[in-house]
Design a protein around this motif. Structure first.
Motif, mmCIF file in Angstrom:
data_model
loop_
_atom_site.group_PDB
_atom_site.id
_atom_site.type_symbol
_atom_site.label_atom_id
_atom_site.label_comp_id
_atom_site.label_asym_id
_atom_site.label_seq_id
_atom_site.Cartn_x
_atom_site.Cartn_y
_atom_site.Cartn_z
ATOM 1 N N ARG A 14 35.960 40.606 100.463
ATOM 2 C CA ARG A 14 36.582 41.546 101.412
ATOM 3 C C ARG A 14 37.994 41.923 100.956
ATOM 4 O O ARG A 14 38.961 41.199 101.218
ATOM 5 N N PRO A 15 38.146 43.050 100.282
ATOM 6 C CA PRO A 15 39.470 43.515 99.865
ATOM 7 C C PRO A 15 40.104 44.435 100.896
ATOM 8 O O PRO A 15 39.397 45.039 101.717
ATOM 9 N N PRO A 16 41.428 44.609 100.849
ATOM 10 C CA PRO A 16 42.087 45.657 101.636
ATOM 11 C C PRO A 16 42.010 46.988 100.884
ATOM 12 O O PRO A 16 41.055 47.220 100.135
ATOM 13 N N ARG A 17 43.002 47.840 101.022
ATOM 14 C CA ARG A 17 42.975 49.163 100.394
ATOM 15 C C ARG A 17 42.911 49.026 98.873
ATOM 16 O O ARG A 17 43.665 48.264 98.270
ATOM 17 N N LEU A 18 42.018 49.815 98.268
ATOM 18 C CA LEU A 18 41.778 49.731 96.835
ATOM 19 C C LEU A 18 42.650 50.724 96.073
ATOM 20 O O LEU A 18 42.802 51.882 96.482
ATOM 21 N N LEU A 19 43.205 50.258 94.950
ATOM 22 C CA LEU A 19 44.068 51.096 94.122
ATOM 23 C C LEU A 19 43.498 51.217 92.715
ATOM 24 O O LEU A 19 42.938 50.258 92.177
ATOM 25 N N ASN A 20 43.684 52.385 92.117
ATOM 26 C CA ASN A 20 43.309 52.592 90.713
ATOM 27 C C ASN A 20 44.505 52.235 89.834
ATOM 28 O O ASN A 20 45.331 53.092 89.498
ATOM 29 N N ARG A 21 44.595 50.975 89.513
ATOM 30 C CA ARG A 21 45.651 50.522 88.612
ATOM 31 C C ARG A 21 45.125 49.322 87.836
ATOM 32 O O ARG A 21 44.126 48.716 88.228
ATOM 33 N N PRO A 22 45.774 48.961 86.726
ATOM 34 C CA PRO A 22 45.261 47.844 85.918
ATOM 35 C C PRO A 22 45.178 46.557 86.728
ATOM 36 O O PRO A 22 46.011 46.285 87.592
ATOM 37 N N GLY A 23 44.158 45.775 86.421
ATOM 38 C CA GLY A 23 44.035 44.480 87.065
ATOM 39 C C GLY A 23 45.109 43.528 86.587
ATOM 40 O O GLY A 23 45.612 43.634 85.467
ATOM 41 N N THR A 24 45.462 42.580 87.443
ATOM 42 C CA THR A 24 46.488 41.597 87.111
ATOM 43 C C THR A 24 45.900 40.223 86.824
ATOM 44 O O THR A 24 46.498 39.431 86.106
ATOM 45 N N GLY A 25 44.741 39.926 87.435
ATOM 46 C CA GLY A 25 44.189 38.586 87.344
ATOM 47 C C GLY A 25 44.965 37.572 88.135
ATOM 48 O O GLY A 25 44.641 36.377 88.133
ATOM 49 N N ARG A 26 45.984 38.028 88.869
ATOM 50 C CA ARG A 26 46.841 37.118 89.648
ATOM 51 C C ARG A 26 46.770 37.425 91.149
ATOM 52 O O ARG A 26 47.713 37.147 91.890
ATOM 53 N N TYR A 27 45.678 37.992 91.573
ATOM 54 C CA TYR A 27 45.517 38.316 92.987
ATOM 55 C C TYR A 27 45.319 37.035 93.806
ATOM 56 O O TYR A 27 44.948 35.982 93.293
ATOM 57 N N ARG A 28 45.569 37.160 95.112
ATOM 58 C CA ARG A 28 45.369 36.026 96.030
ATOM 59 C C ARG A 28 43.926 36.022 96.530
ATOM 60 O O ARG A 28 43.307 37.077 96.654
ATOM 61 N N ARG A 29 43.433 34.834 96.830
ATOM 62 C CA ARG A 29 42.063 34.683 97.296
ATOM 63 C C ARG A 29 42.010 33.611 98.368
ATOM 64 O O ARG A 29 42.602 32.542 98.210
ATOM 65 N N VAL A 30 41.320 33.904 99.468
ATOM 66 C CA VAL A 30 41.142 32.926 100.542
ATOM 67 C C VAL A 30 39.653 32.866 100.866
ATOM 68 O O VAL A 30 39.050 33.871 101.269
#
Length: 216
Positions: free
Chosen positions: A162-178
């Motif tokens: 379940r993501p919030p608003r999606l953006l077209n930008r490079p991935g970071t691999g450092r997103y938060r996850r719960v």
């Protein structure tokens, strides 16, 4: 793994296909229009054209022998979800066809507003922003809620992202996850990071039968 990706020509779906190929997986990309896939030809990529995703018999050939399924399906907007819901009806057919084909692992993208509020987000977010958002996109979220219900009722080993608003930008691999909840203060995330969350969940037993919140 041998993966089948539904919604492969969408923003998240294309990222799933690219990342899966980069990781060495074999990918069957299911699309309506192959010209929209936007992924270079690859010896581990098969493109399957299926016009009606509610046709279980048409789904069986792209599911048989697969290790896992990823759904990146989603309506283009609230109007499309209102006039012709896509995601809920398609996932009903997909999970049934998965059972017939003997494929159990499924990861699917949904949306953060389909899940419960996060109490740490504060009064404005919970009482003003989210209610307005859910009202403006009520048909889209209703379609996703039907999808989630179909997945939960299935015999699959499922994970819902379940993501919030999606953006077209490079991935970071450092997103938060719960696992089991939305991300506090989560407002945006790159589509590439959502694709990463879908792929990595397949090998993570902590996400089985869980909705997982992700956000930048």
């Amino acid at each position: 793994m041998e993966l089948t990706v539904f919604g492969a020509s969408g923003g998240v779906g294309r990222e799933v296909v690219r990342q899966a190929l980069d990781a060495g997986h074999e990918v069957t990309a299911v699309v309506r229009d192959p010209a929209r896939l936007g992924v270079a030809a690859h010896d581990r990529l098969r493109v399957a054209v299926i016009a009606d995703l509610t046709d279980e018999d048409a789904l069986l050939p792209v599911l048989s022998g697969r290790s896992a399924v990823i759904s990146a399906l989603g309506a283009a907007g609230n109007k499309q979800a209102r006039l012709a819901p896509v995601t809920g009806p398609a996932l009903r057919a997909i999970v049934s066809a998965m059972d017939r084909a003997g494929v159990s692992r499924l990861a699917a993208v949904s949306a953060a507003p389909v899940g419960p509020d996060v109490t740490d987000d504060g009064w404005f977010s919970r009482k003003v922003f989210l209610p307005l958002l859910r009202r403006a996109l009520r048909d889209l979220y209703a379609d996703l809620a039907v999808m989630e219900a179909a997945i939960r009722a299935s015999g699959t080993q499922w994970t819902v992202i379940r993501p919030p608003r999606l953006l077209n930008r490079p991935g970071t691999g450092r997103y938060r996850r719960v696992v089991g909840a939305n991300v506090p203060g989560g407002r945006v995330i790159a589509r590439a990071d959502v694709a990463d969350a879908l792929l990595t969940s397949l090998a993570d037993p902590s996400t089985l039968h869980q909705a997982v919140g992700v956000a930048a």
